[in-house]
Design a protein around this motif. Structure first.
Motif, PDB file in Angstrom:
ATOM      1  N   ALA A 187      52.886   6.631  12.987  1.00 27.97           N
ATOM      2  CA  ALA A 187      51.526   6.316  13.417  1.00 27.97           C
ATOM      3  C   ALA A 187      50.986   5.102  12.688  1.00 27.97           C
ATOM      4  O   ALA A 187      50.320   4.237  13.293  1.00 27.97           O
ATOM      5  N   SER A 211      52.582   1.963  14.109  1.00 30.24           N
ATOM      6  CA  SER A 211      52.054   1.693  15.448  1.00 30.24           C
ATOM      7  C   SER A 211      50.663   1.094  15.373  1.00 30.24           C
ATOM      8  O   SER A 211      50.338   0.122  16.077  1.00 30.24           O
ATOM      9  N   LEU A 212      49.812   1.662  14.518  1.00 28.51           N
ATOM     10  CA  LEU A 212      48.460   1.117  14.366  1.00 28.51           C
ATOM     11  C   LEU A 212      48.488  -0.290  13.789  1.00 28.51           C
ATOM     12  O   LEU A 212      47.694  -1.147  14.189  1.00 28.51           O
ATOM     13  N   LEU A 261      56.042  11.412  10.737  1.00 34.78           N
ATOM     14  CA  LEU A 261      55.074  11.198  11.823  1.00 34.78           C
ATOM     15  C   LEU A 261      53.962  10.263  11.383  1.00 34.78           C
ATOM     16  O   LEU A 261      53.509   9.404  12.140  1.00 34.78           O
ATOM     17  N   GLY A 262      53.493  10.444  10.159  1.00 32.77           N
ATOM     18  CA  GLY A 262      52.453   9.560   9.662  1.00 32.77           C
ATOM     19  C   GLY A 262      52.923   8.132   9.541  1.00 32.77           C
ATOM     20  O   GLY A 262      52.167   7.185   9.820  1.00 32.77           O
ATOM     21  N   ALA A 313      58.740   3.232  16.236  1.00 34.99           N
ATOM     22  CA  ALA A 313      58.756   4.675  16.007  1.00 34.99           C
ATOM     23  C   ALA A 313      60.155   5.242  16.172  1.00 34.99           C
ATOM     24  O   ALA A 313      60.581   6.135  15.423  1.00 34.99           O
TER      25      ALA A 313
END
Length: 339
Positions: free
Chosen positions: A323, A326-327, A319-320, A292
């Motif tokens: 995310a 990270s996922l 931001l998406g 990130a």
């Protein structure tokens, strides 16, 4: 056959050491008024047994040993010096034996030892120690109560004294075993940092006890297998019994020392595994945050011409993307079994 019993003479105001000497006559009466100078004559009479008990002996008491009994100076020196190892030495007409009485302090949870030096002749027993010994008093009480069970020679007296000393080891060992089991359960159920200190302190107490008991086991082994003219050969079975007790105590000490070491190793392994789990979680979290941070770093560069610089959806897109990465990393870690 004459018997011996100890007379407890009160200490004087100057704290002089007590010398206990009582000879039982043939008529069953006990004489506690024997003068020190008469000891050499008494021990020449084989129908009497003499017990001299010296507590915290002074110089004149040591002269008594040399003049009345004719003990070797080296043996007297070893008898008066503390912290000698348990041993048995053979001299002309007598044995010199060092044994240890153990005591457990419930308040400080410590095992202390008290040296007991014994001169063993054919019809006399000389006992030297610095502090009161409960086993000596217990032997005297047993002798008075069960006089016929003690036989008619010094060997019976020696056996009962050593047996009483060794019997006092078992309650001490039981107390240490209870502490071992308590510490073992505390390590895994309700761990406290002080438990590690107690483990090392308890291992030290067990080691001290083992050093004493193992050396005394060798002493009894020598006493059993040596051709000893000062006591009958049928007494070997009695000393063998004391030897067996020392073997049992030694084996128990070794078992619980190994149990303590195994519990400590298991606890350290558990702590290491827990630390590895923590480090693994922190590493995974660091990787996710670094991914990130990489995206945030790219979008945070100060250039006039940048992709999506003036795009109204650039901020939600960044931001998406963070995310989504990270996922994706979490899914990869779970698939590999790292989470």
């Amino acid at each position: 056959m004459a018997r011996l019993i100890r007379n407890t003479r009160q200490r004087t105001a100057s704290r002089a050491p007590a010398c206990h000497l009582v000879v039982c006559q043939h008529d069953g009466r006990f004489d506690s008024t024997i003068e020190a100078a008469a000891i050499s004559d008494l021990i020449q009479r084989k129908d009497q047994i003499v017990w001299v008990d010296l507590q915290n002996p002074r110089a004149d008491d040591l002269s008594l040993l040399s003049e009345e009994f004719g003990f070797h100076p080296l043996a007297i020196e070893d008898a008066t010096h503390p912290h000698e190892r348990p041993k048995i030495d053979s001299y002309n007409g007598y044995y010199f034996l060092i044994f240890y009485a153990l005591r457990y302090d419930e308040t400080h949870k410590r095992v202390s030892s008290q040296q007991v030096s014994l001169f063993i002749g054919s019809n006399y027993l000389v006992c030297i120690h610095q502090e009161p010994i409960a086993a000596i008093d217990e032997t005297i009480r047993r002798w008075q109560r069960y006089e016929r069970d003690f036989g008619e020679d010094v060997a019976e007296l020696l056996y009962h004294l050593l047996d009483t000393i060794v019997d006092e080891y078992f309650p001490i060992l039981d107390a240490l075993i209870e502490r071992v089991e308590e510490i073992e359960s505390r390590l895994f159920d309700h761990f406290r940092p002080e438990a590690l200190q107690e483990i090392f302190a308890l291992k030290r107490e067990l080691l001290l006890m083992r050093k004493v008991v193992a050396s005394e086991r060798d002493v009894l082994n020598v006493l059993i297998r040596r051709e000893a003219p000062i006591y009958p050969r049928d007494m070997v079975a009695y000393f063998q019994d004391v030897y067996d007790h020392l073997i049992r105590i030694t084996d128990s000490i070794d078992t619980y020392r190994d149990l303590l070491s195994s519990a400590l190793d298991a606890f350290l392994s558990l702590q290491s595994n827990q630390l590895n789990e923590v480090v693994k979680i922190l590493t995974i979290a660091s990787i996710i945050l670094m991914s990130a941070a990489l995206i945030a770093g790219v979008y945070g560069m100060n250039f006039d011409i940048m992709p999506e610089l003036r795009w109204p959806w650039g901020y939600p897109f960044a931001l998406g993307l963070m995310a989504a990465i990270s996922l994706l990393l979490i899914a990869i870690f779970k698939r590999r079994g790292w989470l």
